[in-house]
Design a protein around this motif. Structure first.
Motif, PDB file in Angstrom:
ATOM      1  N   ASN A 169     -12.393  13.629  17.498  1.00  0.00           N
ATOM      2  CA  ASN A 169     -11.201  14.382  17.895  1.00  0.00           C
ATOM      3  C   ASN A 169     -10.653  13.920  19.248  1.00  0.00           C
ATOM      4  OD1 ASN A 169     -13.741  15.609  18.713  1.00  0.00           O
ATOM      5  ND2 ASN A 169     -12.526  17.182  19.727  1.00  0.00           N
ATOM      6  N   TYR A 170     -11.414  13.069  19.944  1.00  0.00           N
ATOM      7  CA  TYR A 170     -10.965  12.488  21.204  1.00  0.00           C
ATOM      8  C   TYR A 170     -10.560  11.021  21.044  1.00  0.00           C
ATOM      9  CZ  TYR A 170     -12.927  16.560  23.664  1.00  0.00           C
ATOM     10  OH  TYR A 170     -13.206  17.825  24.117  1.00  0.00           O
ATOM     11  N   LEU A 171     -10.381  10.576  19.816  1.00  0.00           N
ATOM     12  CA  LEU A 171     -10.079   9.162  19.568  1.00  0.00           C
ATOM     13  C   LEU A 171      -8.787   8.732  20.261  1.00  0.00           C
ATOM     14  CD1 LEU A 171     -10.669   6.485  18.122  1.00  0.00           C
ATOM     15  CD2 LEU A 171      -9.511   7.408  16.102  1.00  0.00           C
ATOM     16  N   THR A 172      -7.780   9.598  20.214  1.00  0.00           N
ATOM     17  CA  THR A 172      -6.518   9.304  20.894  1.00  0.00           C
ATOM     18  C   THR A 172      -5.982  10.598  21.490  1.00  0.00           C
ATOM     19  OG1 THR A 172      -4.228   8.507  20.621  1.00  0.00           O
ATOM     20  CG2 THR A 172      -5.245   9.595  18.725  1.00  0.00           C
ATOM     21  N   ASN A 173      -5.181  10.477  22.533  1.00  0.00           N
ATOM     22  CA  ASN A 173      -4.575  11.648  23.160  1.00  0.00           C
ATOM     23  C   ASN A 173      -3.214  11.987  22.555  1.00  0.00           C
ATOM     24  OD1 ASN A 173      -6.801  11.739  24.811  1.00  0.00           O
ATOM     25  ND2 ASN A 173      -5.785  10.872  26.600  1.00  0.00           N
ATOM     26  N   HIS A 174      -2.839  11.256  21.495  1.00  0.00           N
ATOM     27  CA  HIS A 174      -1.560  11.476  20.812  1.00  0.00           C
ATOM     28  C   HIS A 174      -1.824  12.398  19.614  1.00  0.00           C
ATOM     29  CE1 HIS A 174       2.155  10.830  18.690  1.00  0.00           C
ATOM     30  NE2 HIS A 174       2.588   9.929  19.562  1.00  0.00           N
ATOM     31  N   PRO A 175      -1.379  13.663  19.652  1.00  0.00           N
ATOM     32  CA  PRO A 175      -1.717  14.635  18.604  1.00  0.00           C
ATOM     33  C   PRO A 175      -1.314  14.206  17.194  1.00  0.00           C
ATOM     34  CG  PRO A 175      -0.739  15.743  20.498  1.00  0.00           C
ATOM     35  CD  PRO A 175      -0.566  14.272  20.722  1.00  0.00           C
ATOM     36  N   GLU A 176      -0.119  13.669  17.036  1.00  0.00           N
ATOM     37  CA  GLU A 176       0.335  13.260  15.706  1.00  0.00           C
ATOM     38  C   GLU A 176      -0.475  12.074  15.199  1.00  0.00           C
ATOM     39  OE1 GLU A 176       4.471  11.883  13.413  1.00  0.00           O
ATOM     40  OE2 GLU A 176       4.537  12.561  15.504  1.00  0.00           O
ATOM     41  N   ALA A 177      -0.766  11.140  16.086  1.00  0.00           N
ATOM     42  CA  ALA A 177      -1.557   9.974  15.700  1.00  0.00           C
ATOM     43  C   ALA A 177      -2.973  10.385  15.304  1.00  0.00           C
ATOM     44  CB  ALA A 177      -1.604   8.973  16.845  1.00  0.00           C
ATOM     45  N   LEU A 178      -3.532  11.344  16.016  1.00  0.00           N
ATOM     46  CA  LEU A 178      -4.892  11.796  15.709  1.00  0.00           C
ATOM     47  C   LEU A 178      -4.978  12.332  14.281  1.00  0.00           C
ATOM     48  CD1 LEU A 178      -7.772  12.250  16.716  1.00  0.00           C
ATOM     49  CD2 LEU A 178      -7.049  14.514  17.529  1.00  0.00           C
ATOM     50  N   ALA A 223     -24.347 -10.627  35.001  1.00  0.00           N
ATOM     51  CA  ALA A 223     -23.133 -11.428  34.852  1.00  0.00           C
ATOM     52  C   ALA A 223     -22.017 -10.883  35.742  1.00  0.00           C
ATOM     53  CB  ALA A 223     -22.677 -11.414  33.394  1.00  0.00           C
ATOM     54  N   PRO A 224     -21.039 -11.720  36.112  1.00  0.00           N
ATOM     55  CA  PRO A 224     -19.863 -11.227  36.838  1.00  0.00           C
ATOM     56  C   PRO A 224     -19.199 -10.106  36.042  1.00  0.00           C
ATOM     57  CG  PRO A 224     -19.906 -13.629  36.826  1.00  0.00           C
ATOM     58  CD  PRO A 224     -20.994 -13.182  35.890  1.00  0.00           C
ATOM     59  N   TYR A 225     -18.949  -8.988  36.697  1.00  0.00           N
ATOM     60  CA  TYR A 225     -18.506  -7.776  36.000  1.00  0.00           C
ATOM     61  C   TYR A 225     -17.371  -7.126  36.786  1.00  0.00           C
ATOM     62  CZ  TYR A 225     -18.992  -3.126  33.786  1.00  0.00           C
ATOM     63  OH  TYR A 225     -18.790  -1.945  33.116  1.00  0.00           O
ATOM     64  N   THR A 226     -16.226  -6.960  36.112  1.00  0.00           N
ATOM     65  CA  THR A 226     -15.031  -6.415  36.749  1.00  0.00           C
ATOM     66  C   THR A 226     -14.559  -5.185  35.990  1.00  0.00           C
ATOM     67  OG1 THR A 226     -14.361  -8.665  37.385  1.00  0.00           O
ATOM     68  CG2 THR A 226     -12.678  -6.938  37.521  1.00  0.00           C
ATOM     69  N   VAL A 227     -14.106  -4.190  36.722  1.00  0.00           N
ATOM     70  CA  VAL A 227     -13.575  -2.963  36.119  1.00  0.00           C
ATOM     71  C   VAL A 227     -12.096  -2.819  36.477  1.00  0.00           C
ATOM     72  CG1 VAL A 227     -13.731  -0.443  35.985  1.00  0.00           C
ATOM     73  CG2 VAL A 227     -15.817  -1.828  36.266  1.00  0.00           C
ATOM     74  N   LYS A 228     -11.267  -2.605  35.453  1.00  0.00           N
ATOM     75  CA  LYS A 228      -9.853  -2.325  35.643  1.00  0.00           C
ATOM     76  C   LYS A 228      -9.519  -1.008  34.939  1.00  0.00           C
ATOM     77  CE  LYS A 228      -8.399  -6.126  37.791  1.00  0.00           C
ATOM     78  NZ  LYS A 228      -7.729  -6.093  39.110  1.00  0.00           N
ATOM     79  N   ILE A 229      -8.787  -0.140  35.611  1.00  0.00           N
ATOM     80  CA  ILE A 229      -8.433   1.160  35.064  1.00  0.00           C
ATOM     81  C   ILE A 229      -7.053   1.098  34.400  1.00  0.00           C
ATOM     82  CG2 ILE A 229      -8.042   3.597  35.581  1.00  0.00           C
ATOM     83  CD1 ILE A 229     -10.940   2.658  35.946  1.00  0.00           C
ATOM     84  N   LEU A 230      -6.974   1.618  33.183  1.00  0.00           N
ATOM     85  CA  LEU A 230      -5.707   1.699  32.460  1.00  0.00           C
ATOM     86  C   LEU A 230      -5.120   3.089  32.685  1.00  0.00           C
ATOM     87  CD1 LEU A 230      -6.759   0.035  29.060  1.00  0.00           C
ATOM     88  CD2 LEU A 230      -6.008  -1.071  31.187  1.00  0.00           C
ATOM     89  N   GLU A 231      -4.066   3.148  33.475  1.00  0.00           N
ATOM     90  CA  GLU A 231      -3.489   4.435  33.863  1.00  0.00           C
ATOM     91  C   GLU A 231      -2.869   5.160  32.670  1.00  0.00           C
ATOM     92  OE1 GLU A 231      -1.148   4.260  37.587  1.00  0.00           O
ATOM     93  OE2 GLU A 231      -1.784   2.159  37.654  1.00  0.00           O
ATOM     94  N   ASP A 232      -3.170   6.451  32.556  1.00  0.00           N
ATOM     95  CA  ASP A 232      -2.634   7.357  31.531  1.00  0.00           C
ATOM     96  C   ASP A 232      -3.228   7.117  30.149  1.00  0.00           C
ATOM     97  OD1 ASP A 232      -0.938   8.380  33.506  1.00  0.00           O
ATOM     98  OD2 ASP A 232       0.687   6.998  32.977  1.00  0.00           O
ATOM     99  N   GLY A 233      -4.114   6.150  30.008  1.00  0.00           N
ATOM    100  CA  GLY A 233      -4.598   5.761  28.687  1.00  0.00           C
ATOM    101  C   GLY A 233      -5.655   6.679  28.106  1.00  0.00           C
ATOM    102  N   GLY A 234      -5.563   6.929  26.797  1.00  0.00           N
ATOM    103  CA  GLY A 234      -6.597   7.640  26.072  1.00  0.00           C
ATOM    104  C   GLY A 234      -7.611   6.660  25.500  1.00  0.00           C
ATOM    105  N   HIS A 235      -8.587   7.167  24.774  1.00  0.00           N
ATOM    106  CA  HIS A 235      -9.678   6.350  24.233  1.00  0.00           C
ATOM    107  C   HIS A 235      -9.131   5.184  23.407  1.00  0.00           C
ATOM    108  CE1 HIS A 235     -13.867   5.727  22.961  1.00  0.00           C
ATOM    109  NE2 HIS A 235     -13.383   5.505  21.757  1.00  0.00           N
ATOM    110  N   TYR A 236      -8.294   5.485  22.413  1.00  0.00           N
ATOM    111  CA  TYR A 236      -7.470   4.457  21.766  1.00  0.00           C
ATOM    112  C   TYR A 236      -6.119   4.566  22.447  1.00  0.00           C
ATOM    113  CZ  TYR A 236      -4.738   2.017  18.139  1.00  0.00           C
ATOM    114  OH  TYR A 236      -3.900   1.159  17.452  1.00  0.00           O
ATOM    115  N   PRO A 237      -5.858   3.694  23.428  1.00  0.00           N
ATOM    116  CA  PRO A 237      -4.655   3.872  24.245  1.00  0.00           C
ATOM    117  C   PRO A 237      -3.373   3.619  23.454  1.00  0.00           C
ATOM    118  CG  PRO A 237      -5.754   1.811  24.798  1.00  0.00           C
ATOM    119  CD  PRO A 237      -6.651   2.525  23.837  1.00  0.00           C
ATOM    120  N   MET A 238      -2.451   4.567  23.532  1.00  0.00           N
ATOM    121  CA  MET A 238      -1.139   4.426  22.900  1.00  0.00           C
ATOM    122  C   MET A 238      -0.021   4.603  23.919  1.00  0.00           C
ATOM    123  SD  MET A 238      -1.791   6.486  19.306  1.00  0.00           S
ATOM    124  CE  MET A 238      -0.238   5.915  18.603  1.00  0.00           C
ATOM    125  N   GLU A 239      -0.407   4.786  25.169  1.00  0.00           N
ATOM    126  CA  GLU A 239       0.542   5.040  26.241  1.00  0.00           C
ATOM    127  C   GLU A 239       1.081   3.710  26.786  1.00  0.00           C
ATOM    128  OE1 GLU A 239      -2.269   8.192  25.464  1.00  0.00           O
ATOM    129  OE2 GLU A 239      -2.627   6.116  26.089  1.00  0.00           O
TER     130      GLU A 239
END
Length: 311
Positions: A203-212, A276-292
């Motif tokens: 139920n947390y797959l996406t933050n888009h209610p219709e898509a969910l 290993a070299p490890y980098t973190v980048k944040i996707l702003e406003d994104g849900g688990h399956y990002p649609m934003e």
């Protein structure tokens, strides 16, 4: 060959994406199959003979290859990369012809595919995994002959108690459920079919209610069933190479900042001490399956920068 012409879910989801990410008829990938142990593994491919890199996409337990191409693959192809998305056993349009399906099958199917593709038509392999696909990429890479980089939406070491508890639908019962599942597996119920959405926070797959709503009815993705033995192994899998010994390639974590299923903290636990070299980048406003739109544009930007940094 089963194709995505028979699946309406991806088309409905496609219409809900930001306009610039919607796949048009002219942008559809080539559909192929690859034989693995008698199974017809479905592929969604964007070939590019001149590309230095081939990006291999692997879905999670609530998505499929076409859904990854919608938000990532076709945009990377537009940037000039050779891209191919795989549907692993039980998901997408893949036709399964074996009785037992385990998580280890997923790991080796993907590893064998990347090895075979790289040998058939050499391009430097890069892996991208969404959700559970992130750790599939990590685990599979341990069995790959050559790997140049891994991009993941999260990396989850599910046998960690904290990670397992927070990602399962009824995580507080894991102490009881895992021994019970192991017992049932041993006494003849290993092929018992379980809806993945019944045991996970789908139920947390996406933050888009219709898509969910669309996802949750799609038998090729979020409404897929898995065998009990697959689920048990998925939650108890031991990394082929511990993170503090893994140095095969650089890794990029592209973490959606509004992910209600697998927040950043769980990847921090799982990848703590990575060699290993490890980098973190944040996707702003994104849900688990990002649609934003903002998060999707950042995903493409960060992934492109990461691959270019490998040269």
């Amino acid at each position: 060959m089963k194709t995505y012409n028979s699946n309406t879910a991806w088309k409905q989801l496609n219409n809900l994406l930001p306009k610039e990410f919607q796949i048009t008829d002219e942008q559809l990938p080539l559909e192929e199959t690859w034989d693995w142990n008698g199974n017809k593994i479905h592929l969604d491919r964007y070939p590019n003979p001149t590309s230095e890199y081939r990006i291999f996409l692997h879905h999670g337990v609530g998505t499929n290859g076409r859904q990854l191409n919608m938000i990532f693959g076709h945009k990377m192809a537009e940037l000039g990369y050779d891209v191919v998305a795989i549907d692993n056993l039980g998901y997408g349009m893949t036709e399964v012809n074996q009785k037992d399906i385990t998580y280890d099958d997923w790991v080796h199917c993907f590893a064998d595919f990347v090895n075979a593709e790289t040998k058939r038509d050499y391009k430097k392999p890069i892996l991208y995994g969404l959700s559970a696909g992130g750790m599939i990429c990590y685990n599979s890479s341990c069995f790959m002959n050559e790997i140049h980089g891994i991009i993941g939406m999260c990396f989850l070491k599910n046998d960690d108690k904290t990670v397992g508890k927070q990602t399962a639908k009824y995580g507080s019962t894991n102490w009881f459920m895992f021994p019970m599942m192991n017992l049932l597996k041993k006494i003849g119920f290993k092929r018992f079919s379980i809806p993945m959405k019944a045991v996970s926070k789908m139920n947390y797959l996406t933050n888009h209610p219709e898509a969910l709503k669309i996802f949750m009815k799609d038998k090729a993705s979020a409404a897929a069933n898995v065998q009990l033995q697959f689920l048990y192994e998925y939650m108890n899998y031991k990394l082929p190479i511990p993170v503090n010994e893994f140095d095969k390639c650089p890794i990029l974590l592209t973490q959606p900042d509004k992910d209600k299923w697998t927040p950043l903290e769980l990847s921090k636990i799982s990848m703590k001490g990575i060699k290993a070299p490890y980098t973190v980048k944040i996707l702003e406003d994104g849900g688990h399956y990002p649609m934003e739109e903002k998060s999707l544009n950042q995903l493409i930007k960060y992934a492109d920068e990461f691959v270019k940094s490998l040269k």
